[in-house]
Motif scaffolding. Sequence first.
Motif: not given
Length: 498
Positions: A279, A281, A328-331, A333, A390-391, A421, A441, A444
Amino acid sequence: MRMRKCFPRTLCLAAVLCLIASCAWANDSLPYDCYNYDYWNNILYTPAPYVPDGSISGATLEWQGQPLGAFRMPQDLCVSPEGNVYIADTGNNRIVVLSGDLKTVLQVITDFDANGKKETFSSPYGVAVSQNEQLYVADSQNHRIVVLELDGSFVKYVQDPKSEVLDEKFVFTPLKVSVDYADRVYCVAQNMFQGIMVFTAEGDFTGFFGTISVKISLWEKFWRKVSTKEERSKQQLFIPTEFTGIDVDDEGYVYTSNKDTDGIQAVRRLNPKGEDVIRKGAKENLGGDRVFGTVGNYSGPSQIVDVVYRDHGIYSLLDARRGRVFTYDHEGNLLYIFGGIGTQEGTFRVPAAIEHLGSRLIVLDSQQANVCIFSETEYGRLINQAVSLRYDGDESQAVPLWQEVLRLDENNELANSGIGKAYLSAGDNEKALTYLRRGMNRAYYSVAFKRWRNEMLAGNISWILTLVVVLVILLMVWKRVLKPRLAAARTAKGGRTA
């Protein structure tokens, strides 16, 4: 009475100001900048997510009561499931094994017994430890991958791949290696641009993985049409990137880093089919620095040389051009950036590999021949924990953490977005709108606005229907009663005037 009420608030405010001041002071004392980018790609300096916590080199270690000796151009390191650190000491043709605290040498592997024959390494470039606790060494100049038990006993070779897709003159020179839960071997090989080479647990070559699609211009297509078959066979595909690092997560997804000419995407997450499912972002930029100069030593896009997956969807990239660590995160970002080029503690000359060791990050510098250690700060810990929650689906528990992040860094768009979120997941659409707007954002925010609008409509539907009915009645009265009477009155008035 008023004094007693204000005093605790004053103490809290003073504590927060002191904490912010200490973070600012810590940044001033660091040999590198810590920053992120806002929605408009402006650089925003942040508190330090990680700070230098010492370094180790071969010259500072001992083995069996004797100095270990300096590392020589080490190229890779990895952490075993039990927490030990394996270093590919390339120039010394050895593998050095350290304890998790990086203070004790547990083992030095310079040779092994392969079916009754003593064998040695020649420029071991990459190293990995499988979940089944076997050691894989990319023995580059011996053109093989050596598989050993952790005690150094020989298991097998992975070498001499054969396939119709390989050129007859191809020389297998492994550089980086990684292994998944099924003991499939993934190898980045020198001068191999078709993709990552994949081998079965038995060592058989099965093909390429994660091949980067090649974009051909209209001009190139034209020349391919008019050229002869012999000329086309001599033409080489233009591959814009080559793989540089590789890591496998617990689910078997393969993270790969690659050199990228445009600095847009330098990391991929490959599913079992070899498809990139990462992903990207909102900015769709996974290539390191978003803004860079065109002249000077730091010019050009980031040059990513390694990637490490750090659990809970978090991964970090290592930039050799500017010595930066991008996380980075899983999205997709961008969480934070730190690091730099130099000779001070915490900076690098030629960063080659990165790993995570618990809450710490360790970076291997091939030219300085040492391992730099970075410890997590309160700012970094808060972000890492909030993203992890969040993950894992615990967004409501992440809100207090994001609020603490905002106290340290009021411009942190990710924290505002994270709180937004969480409120969105909890159904508080009005608060979600506020924080998502601050976090810029748009995706969202659009979702929150639609839900808020529907919520407002559902909550006031009776009033809305009543208003519609009243308006309809008034319209009917106007058309059938008032309007005809008004017209008749005007007509009568006109007649009297005449």
